[in-house]
Design an enzyme around this catalytic site. Structure first.
Site: not given
Ligand code: ARG
Length: 705
Positions: A168, A264
């Protein structure tokens, strides 16, 4: 504390590592402690709460990764683009996040199904609000980026992720206040790194090393001057504090086991729009059409690999499989590239493979007018060796004088539309040149694709007995072909370097010319000098060709020879005056085989026949190559590559060189027509002549009869 800054979090009540969808999760299934996870999460929660407002979304059983709210969606002002998870394991989170955003009154945007995008995990706003950095390569599809640009009305800069540990964007990239950027460059491809460097000045780029990167130092929450992260080296903390940031470390090791950390676990849901920066994505997409033995030949795989390796992404819109073995398949593929430059590069490579860009939609190729002699418009389409067709008035027009590295000029003549390849230097003001890549196709025989790569290079000298046999086989084929071409009035062009003479091949080449197998000869000053030296003095660069030893003072021979020919005025004059009585060039003159000698910086003399004006030499070469059926390239890298560039596909090329690199370079034309033979050229020529003899011998004829 800034109450106006809000974050969304989700308590780890049901958190666990239940499956593996990234490399961090491997070996960690059910290895994390929920109690410790809860404690670490609480610590993070409190630090953030001291500095901002935290909203909570209720955790749900069965979706353990829901703690990672960064992946809920991407928020800008009152709009949210919901995530579409790449892995089915996380798709169950989507409805819960959607419900939360709707409850809060956000305007919710949903991407088409099958178009993965993982929210703020893969899309990070520049903290000055100037643009959106968006990642792709593992979880989010490049094709989602234009939607972000459209719905959020912001410029999107696409970055390609290369290291699966950093799957990511937020695992390796963190925009900070005041235009700073914390990131790990090796996680990105070269092109993306260049883009980052163009947008963020060097003094604002804070790069981390691998140790910090794997501690998720880039997965940080930035609130004004505060940076909250799992862990940072002293050096990194120092660098950040030098530019005015304060680092707060809070261990998040339990979440690292699932591949996430501070950033996150949060989603900033107040991202203000900073006006004036609206812009669109540079992302472009095009539809290409591919046809042929797509599966058998591996063409489809090569095309898709090329797209991905070149920084683009694709979607197969349509695939029609040929029903029988011999029938071809076809496919429509949407190619997406992060910007125009990447798109152009991808498209030209795809066209080389035989793809056609948006065939139906283009009625006329875009043309631009030349405004300066010898200079093409910036975007001009660069030609290849393959027969090419272009669109004019909704029809395909074949391009004349096909060769590589040219531009295509379209003109309307009394006889109709004409499209032709022109070299840059031949362009004239007013010429209309094709720009871009749409509506261009290269015409490839399906078999061409199928056989590609199956033609090995033939090794001889260095390798075992079997390859000797292979050289013999290939010589047999070439002899057969030469004979056929000669008998049918075909055209064979030879390019040759001086090695032909040094290795004793001169007499054989001379014989091929004498017997009508060669219709044109291309070389440089050296082959002619050494051939004539041998004919007149019996040496080649001073080496006695009969005894193989150097002759005293022999190194001067070649200059004497040059001088002799200069005195005669030309090679032809030397033959006519009886000075030159044998050899390759003698035969050329005797049998009216035209030759062209291209000069170079290292030439001695040169001979009067050597063309030192390189542009003229190129023109002479091009003229002599025209209409060739076969080109024999004999140990001259320079001239062979030059000739290769001028020759359209479909002309059979045989390249003989002792250096495999030369042979490979020429076989890389990617056409089956080229055959490479790695061997001593003298030996090759003697085998070839022997083989031709055998073809005519009574014995052979008797055998055939
Ligand atoms: N296990 C989760 C996944 O692989 C971790 C997500 C981390 N989130 C993030 N924004 N990087 O999807």
């Amino acid at each position: 504390m800034s109450a106006s800054i809000r974050f969304l979090m989700c308590a780890p009540e049901f958190y666990d590592v239940d499956y593996v969808i990234n490399p961090w999760m491997e070996g960690n299934i059910h290895k994390s402690s929920r109690d410790r996870a809860m404690e670490q999460w609480q610590n993070l929660f409190h630090i953030i709460k001291e500095n901002a407002t935290v909203d909570l979304v209720p955790p749900q059983r069965g979706v353990p990764d829901m703690v990672f709210t960064a992946n809920a969606g991407l928020v800008l002002e009152d709009r949210v683009v919901l995530s579409r998870f790449y892995h089915k394991e996380r798709q169950g989170e989507e409805p819960f996040f959607k419900a939360w955003f709707e409850e809060q009154g956000y305007q919710v945007f949903e991407l088409p199904k099958e178009l993965p995008f993982e929210g703020a995990g893969d899309a990070l706003l520049d903290r000055e609000g100037r643009w959106l950095w968006a990642g792709y390569g593992f979880r989010s599809e490049l094709d989602s980026h234009p939607y972000l640009a459209k719905w959020l009305d912001i410029e999107v800069l696409s970055l390609r992720l290369m290291d699966e540990r950093f799957y990511h964007l937020d695992t390796c990239f963190c925009p900070l206040a005041n235009g700073y950027l914390l990131y790990y460059p090796p996680a990105f491809d070269a092109y993306s790194n260049r883009l980052i460097e163009m947008r963020v000045p060097a003094n604002k780029r804070i790069t981390v090393d691998e140790t910090d990167a794997v501690n998720f130092a880039c997965n940080a929450v930035n609130i004004n001057q505060l940076i909250i992260m799992n862990k940072a080296s002293d050096e990194l903390k120092q660098r950040l504090s030098d530019v005015g940031f304060q680092v707060v470390e809070t261990p998040l090791t339990e979440f690292l086991k699932a591949g996430g950390a501070a950033k996150c676990l949060t989603l900033r849901v107040t991202e203000p729009i900073i006006p004036l920066h609206h812009a669109a994505a540079a992302v472009e997409s095009r539809v290409i059409h591919l046809e042929g033995h797509l599966l058998d030949s591996g063409l489809i795989n090569r095309a898709l690999d090329l797209i991905v390796e070149g920084g683009g992404s694709f979607q197969v819109l349509n695939f029609r499989l040929g029903e029988q073995r011999q029938s071809t398949s076809s496919a429509e593929i949407r190619v997406t590239a992060p910007d125009h430059a990447v798109m152009e590069t991808l498209m030209s490579q795809l066209i080389d493979m035989g793809a056609v860009a948006q065939p139906q939609e283009v009625c006329d190729n875009p043309l631009e007018t030349v405004t300066k002699d010898g200079v093409a418009p910036d975007d001009f389409y660069v030609t290849t060796i393959y027969p090419t067709e272009v669109r004019v008035n909704c029809e395909w027009v074949p391009v004349q004088n096909q060769r590589m590295d040219g531009a295509i000029v379209v003109s309307h003549t009394p006889e109709g539309v004409r499209a032709e390849c022109k070299l840059l230097r031949d362009l004239k003001v007013g010429d209309r040149v094709i720009v871009g890549v749409e509506g261009i196709r290269t015409v490839r025989k399906p078999e061409v694709r199928e056989q590609r790569g199956s033609q090995p290079e033939f090794g001889f000298m260095g390798s075992g007995v079997s390859s000797e046999r292979r050289v013999e086989l290939i010589v047999e084929q070439i002899a057969w072909e030469l004979r056929k071409l000669r008998d049918q009035g075909g055209k064979v062009v030879v390019t040759a370097g001086p090695v032909v003479i040094h290795t004793g091949g001169g007499e054989h080449l001379a014989r091929l010319i004498r017997e009508g197998y060669v219709q044109a000869l291309l070389g440089g000053n050296a082959i002619a000098v050494h051939d004539i030296e041998q004919a007149i003095m019996g040496t080649s660069l001073g080496v006695d060709m009969k005894r193989g030893v150097s002759v005293r003072g022999g190194h001067r021979h070649h200059l004497k020879v040059i001088n002799t020919i200069r005195r005669c005025g030309s090679i032809r004059a030397a033959v006519e005056q009886g000075v030159l009585k044998s050899g390759v060039f003698y035969e050329c003159i005797q049998h009216n085989v035209p030759f062209s000698l291209a000069g170079s910086i290292r030439d001695d003399g040169p001979l009067p026949d050597t063309q030192m004006d390189l542009i003229k030499a190129q023109e002479e070469y091009a003229r002599l190559i025209r209409g060739a059926d076969m080109i024999l390239m004999l140990s001259s890298m320079l001239h062979s590559i030059g000739v290769g560039n001028m020759t359209p596909a479909g002309v059979k090329m045989v390249c003989v060189d002792i250096n495999p690199a030369v042979v490979t370079k020429l076989s890389d034309r990617g056409s089956v027509e080229s055959v490479g033979v790695v061997t001593d050229v003298g030996l090759f020529l003697s085998l070839l002549v022997q083989q031709l003899d055998r073809l005519t011998s009574p014995y052979r004829e008797a055998q055939l009869a």
